[in-house]
Design an enzyme around this catalytic site. Structure first.
Site, mmCIF file in Angstrom:
data_model
loop_
_atom_site.group_PDB
_atom_site.id
_atom_site.type_symbol
_atom_site.label_atom_id
_atom_site.label_comp_id
_atom_site.label_asym_id
_atom_site.label_seq_id
_atom_site.Cartn_x
_atom_site.Cartn_y
_atom_site.Cartn_z
ATOM 1 N N LYS A 144 86.890 -16.347 -12.399
ATOM 2 C CA LYS A 144 85.708 -16.883 -13.077
ATOM 3 C C LYS A 144 85.946 -18.341 -13.481
ATOM 4 O O LYS A 144 87.069 -18.824 -13.451
ATOM 5 C CB LYS A 144 85.430 -16.062 -14.325
ATOM 6 C CG LYS A 144 85.216 -14.590 -14.020
ATOM 7 C CD LYS A 144 85.185 -13.752 -15.260
ATOM 8 C CE LYS A 144 84.960 -12.291 -14.892
ATOM 9 N NZ LYS A 144 85.042 -11.419 -16.056
ATOM 10 N N SER A 171 80.805 -10.647 -21.896
ATOM 11 C CA SER A 171 80.916 -12.019 -22.393
ATOM 12 C C SER A 171 79.827 -12.919 -21.814
ATOM 13 O O SER A 171 79.368 -13.863 -22.473
ATOM 14 C CB SER A 171 82.298 -12.588 -22.063
ATOM 15 O OG SER A 171 83.287 -11.787 -22.643
HETATM 16 N N1 COA Z 1 83.384 -5.013 -24.489
HETATM 17 C C1 COA Z 1 82.651 -6.027 -24.067
HETATM 18 N N2 COA Z 1 82.777 -6.583 -22.854
HETATM 19 C C2 COA Z 1 83.717 -6.068 -22.073
HETATM 20 C C3 COA Z 1 84.522 -4.994 -22.436
HETATM 21 C C4 COA Z 1 84.329 -4.455 -23.717
HETATM 22 N N3 COA Z 1 85.031 -3.440 -24.174
HETATM 23 N N4 COA Z 1 85.349 -4.704 -21.424
HETATM 24 C C5 COA Z 1 85.065 -5.572 -20.447
HETATM 25 N N5 COA Z 1 84.076 -6.386 -20.835
HETATM 26 C C6 COA Z 1 83.423 -7.432 -20.060
HETATM 27 C C7 COA Z 1 84.126 -8.734 -20.154
HETATM 28 O O1 COA Z 1 83.620 -9.500 -21.223
HETATM 29 C C8 COA Z 1 83.819 -9.331 -18.830
HETATM 30 O O2 COA Z 1 82.538 -9.902 -18.896
HETATM 31 P P1 COA Z 1 82.133 -11.129 -17.989
HETATM 32 O O3 COA Z 1 82.252 -10.679 -16.569
HETATM 33 O O4 COA Z 1 80.754 -11.382 -18.406
HETATM 34 O O5 COA Z 1 83.088 -12.245 -18.305
HETATM 35 C C9 COA Z 1 83.774 -8.130 -17.902
HETATM 36 O O6 COA Z 1 83.470 -7.056 -18.707
HETATM 37 C C10 COA Z 1 85.062 -7.773 -17.226
HETATM 38 O O7 COA Z 1 86.004 -8.660 -17.579
HETATM 39 P P2 COA Z 1 87.450 -8.424 -18.136
HETATM 40 O O8 COA Z 1 87.654 -7.125 -18.789
HETATM 41 O O9 COA Z 1 87.793 -9.629 -18.928
HETATM 42 O O10 COA Z 1 88.224 -8.352 -16.858
HETATM 43 P P3 COA Z 1 88.233 -9.422 -15.772
HETATM 44 O O11 COA Z 1 87.641 -8.741 -14.612
HETATM 45 O O12 COA Z 1 87.634 -10.694 -16.168
HETATM 46 O O13 COA Z 1 89.787 -9.641 -15.697
HETATM 47 C C11 COA Z 1 91.982 -9.332 -14.887
HETATM 48 C C12 COA Z 1 90.498 -9.065 -14.726
HETATM 49 C C13 COA Z 1 92.264 -10.700 -15.438
HETATM 50 C C14 COA Z 1 92.550 -8.310 -15.827
HETATM 51 C C15 COA Z 1 92.554 -9.161 -13.465
HETATM 52 O O14 COA Z 1 91.888 -10.027 -12.598
HETATM 53 C C16 COA Z 1 94.027 -9.451 -13.421
HETATM 54 O O15 COA Z 1 94.812 -8.632 -13.784
HETATM 55 N N6 COA Z 1 94.373 -10.648 -12.917
HETATM 56 C C17 COA Z 1 95.751 -11.088 -12.851
HETATM 57 C C18 COA Z 1 96.233 -11.249 -11.430
HETATM 58 C C19 COA Z 1 96.614 -9.925 -10.869
HETATM 59 O O16 COA Z 1 97.586 -9.310 -11.257
HETATM 60 N N7 COA Z 1 95.786 -9.477 -9.922
HETATM 61 C C20 COA Z 1 95.913 -8.186 -9.337
HETATM 62 C C21 COA Z 1 95.143 -7.168 -10.142
HETATM 63 S S1 COA Z 1 94.948 -5.666 -9.232
#
Ligand code: COA
Length: 165
Positions: A43, A130
């Site tokens: 993102k 978010s």
């Molecule tokens: N309440 C409110 N919102 C929530 C929530 C909760 N309990 N749980 C998730 N969300 C929302 C987040 O705000 C986010 O919203 P957005 O898309 O509008 O920003 C969305 O749901 C999901 O985001 P998030 O939980 O932050 O996960 P992500 O998909 O952004 O992050 C990582 C994913 C960073 C954990 C993942 O990409 C990662 O591990 N990356 C590191 C590199 C790696 O190891 N990759 C291999 C992974 S298999």
């Protein structure tokens, strides 16, 4: 008994009451929860990594079971380095499942000793993410039901809200 450590990774742009609910539930299950801010997720975040970390630190400053860190690399590498045994993720709705399932299995494939624990946030937060919060703030709406005051303040300063008519 050894300390049970879990890592709760995410973009947290910004952290919301939904994330905070998951973190609180995590501390009921683990001795320590490390909230891990992904600096360079796919993102384009509104807040810098450091700003996202600062907000989470401020919120949990009185909770010794919660710490905050930031990373660029592979999640499983961080988990191993911290001697954690689990990854926490929140499951809000069925639509979360496929993506979460894929991540959990991929992480397990990379390190079979780490388990992913899914926690269900309070139903009040199941619709929340978010992006919605940023959008409301940008349009001058009230986000106080979704984020704590310190996050709301930073959001209002960060975005230049359109005047509501
Ligand atoms: N309440 C409110 N919102 C929530 C929530 C909760 N309990 N749980 C998730 N969300 C929302 C987040 O705000 C986010 O919203 P957005 O898309 O509008 O920003 C969305 O749901 C999901 O985001 P998030 O939980 O932050 O996960 P992500 O998909 O952004 O992050 C990582 C994913 C960073 C954990 C993942 O990409 C990662 O591990 N990356 C590191 C590199 C790696 O190891 N990759 C291999 C992974 S298999």
């Amino acid at each position: 008994m050894s300390t049970r450590i879990a890592v709760y990774p995410g973009t947290f742009d910004p952290i919301t009451y939904g994330h905070m609910d998951v973190i609180k539930r995590g501390t009921n299950l683990f001795d320590k929860v490390i909230v891990l801010v992904a600096r360079n997720s796919t993102k384009t975040p509104l807040f810098t990594g450091e700003e996202r970390v600062a907000m989470i630190k401020e919120i949990f400053r009185n909770n010794p079971r919660v710490s905050v860190d930031i990373f660029d690399g592979l999640l499983v590498d961080f988990v191993v380095r911290k001697k954690a045994t689990a990854i926490i993720r929140g499951l809000r709705a069925l639509s979360d499942f496929e993506y979460e399932f894929q991540m959990a299995l991929t992480n397990r494939k990379m390190d079979g000793t780490i388990d992913t624990v899914f926690l269900v946030p309070d139903e009040r937060y199941t619709y929340l993410n978010s992006t919605i919060v940023r959008e409301i703030a940008r349009l001058g709406g009230d986000v106080s039901d979704f984020v704590p005051p310190c996050v709301r303040k930073r959001l209002v300063t960060k975005v230049k809200p359109h005047t509501r008519r």
